[in-house]
Design a protein around this motif. Structure first.
Motif, PDB file in Angstrom:
ATOM      1  N   ILE A   1      -3.636  45.422 -78.921  1.00 22.23           N
ATOM      2  CA  ILE A   1      -4.272  44.254 -78.313  1.00 22.23           C
ATOM      3  C   ILE A   1      -3.201  43.196 -78.071  1.00 22.23           C
ATOM      4  O   ILE A   1      -2.525  42.764 -79.011  1.00 22.23           O
ATOM      5  CB  ILE A   1      -5.382  43.689 -79.222  1.00 22.23           C
TER       6      ILE A   1
ATOM      7  N   LEU B   1      -7.791  44.989 -72.576  1.00 30.43           N
ATOM      8  CA  LEU B   1      -7.418  44.546 -73.912  1.00 30.43           C
ATOM      9  C   LEU B   1      -6.645  45.574 -74.718  1.00 30.43           C
ATOM     10  O   LEU B   1      -5.996  45.223 -75.706  1.00 30.43           O
ATOM     11  CB  LEU B   1      -8.662  44.121 -74.694  1.00 30.43           C
TER      12      LEU B   1
ATOM     13  N   VAL C   1     -10.039  36.960 -79.036  1.00 29.46           N
ATOM     14  CA  VAL C   1     -10.448  38.304 -78.612  1.00 29.46           C
ATOM     15  C   VAL C   1     -11.957  38.468 -78.787  1.00 29.46           C
ATOM     16  O   VAL C   1     -12.650  38.977 -77.896  1.00 29.46           O
ATOM     17  CB  VAL C   1      -9.702  39.382 -79.421  1.00 29.46           C
TER      18      VAL C   1
END
Length: 218
Positions: A162, A212, A170
């Motif tokens: 990520i 992501l 996130v």
């Protein structure tokens, strides 16, 4: 108002033998009304009408509208419990590759919100209302979900998968993007007609996974 089997309108406050109990029907109707209209605009009479129940049943079962709203939060807390347990299990699953677990978590979140329109609407509406309702939703619904998701997100960050170094950012990106599939579908239809509405949640989950999880796992 729907008609009875003989074509006549059902009597106010009366439920058919196969209809949900008054308390459960009021809870479901209230969750939808609070999601659609917010606490102030969702009146007891509106909720009772949607539930097909007498307005005085709100006082009987919940005391008042505030008590009914809190009962909706209790119900949604129970609804979140399996998702929280699943996220915790994914974070502790050392046998499954991390990237796969992250993809599964994103897909699970997309599917969950897609199947729970009342929940996602209630949370979205209540989270921007004045205290104490926004604080209650944060403490009882959003924070427990974040605390369950955070270890898995942190693993993805630490492994270089990520590319965002803040788990809270996130989490917010995922939940804001996946939490309103109906609105996303409407926006897609406006700017690019032809997108299948029923595939919106799945496609958004896949797109977020690609965005992501493009880092390199160390």
């Amino acid at each position: 108002m729907s008609e009875g089997q003989d074509g006549s309108a059902p009597r106010r406050g009366r439920r058919t033998a196969d209809a949900p109990a008054g308390r459960d029907a009021l809870l479901r109707a209230a969750t939808r009304c609070f999601a659609d209209n917010g606490f102030e605009a969702a009146s007891v009479r509106m909720i009772a009408s949607r539930a097909g129940a007498a307005p005085n049943l709100v006082a009987v079962h919940f005391g008042n509208k505030e008590g009914l709203w809190l009962a909706c939060v209790d119900l949604l807390t129970e609804t979140f419990a399996p998702t929280i347990a699943a996220l915790t299990a994914m974070a502790n699953d050392a046998k499954t590759p991390l990237r796969e677990r992250l993809r599964l978590a994103i897909g699970m979140t997309a599917g969950y919100y897609d199947r729970q329109p009342d929940l996602r609407g209630f949370v979205a509406r209540a989270s921007v209302e004045p205290p104490p309702r926004s604080e209650i939703v944060s403490e009882r619904l959003l924070k427990p979900l974040y605390e369950a998701a955070c270890p898995l997100i942190r693993q993805g960050i630490d492994a270089g998968i990520i590319p965002i170094d803040d788990p809270a950012i996130v989490f917010v990106i995922l939940n804001l993007s996946l939490g309103q599939p109906d609105r996303v579908a409407s926006a897609l239809a406006l700017i690019s007609p032809g997108h299948p509405v029923e595939e919106t949640a799945i496609r958004m989950g896949e797109a977020l996974s690609q965005l992501l999880l493009n880092g390199n796992e160390r």
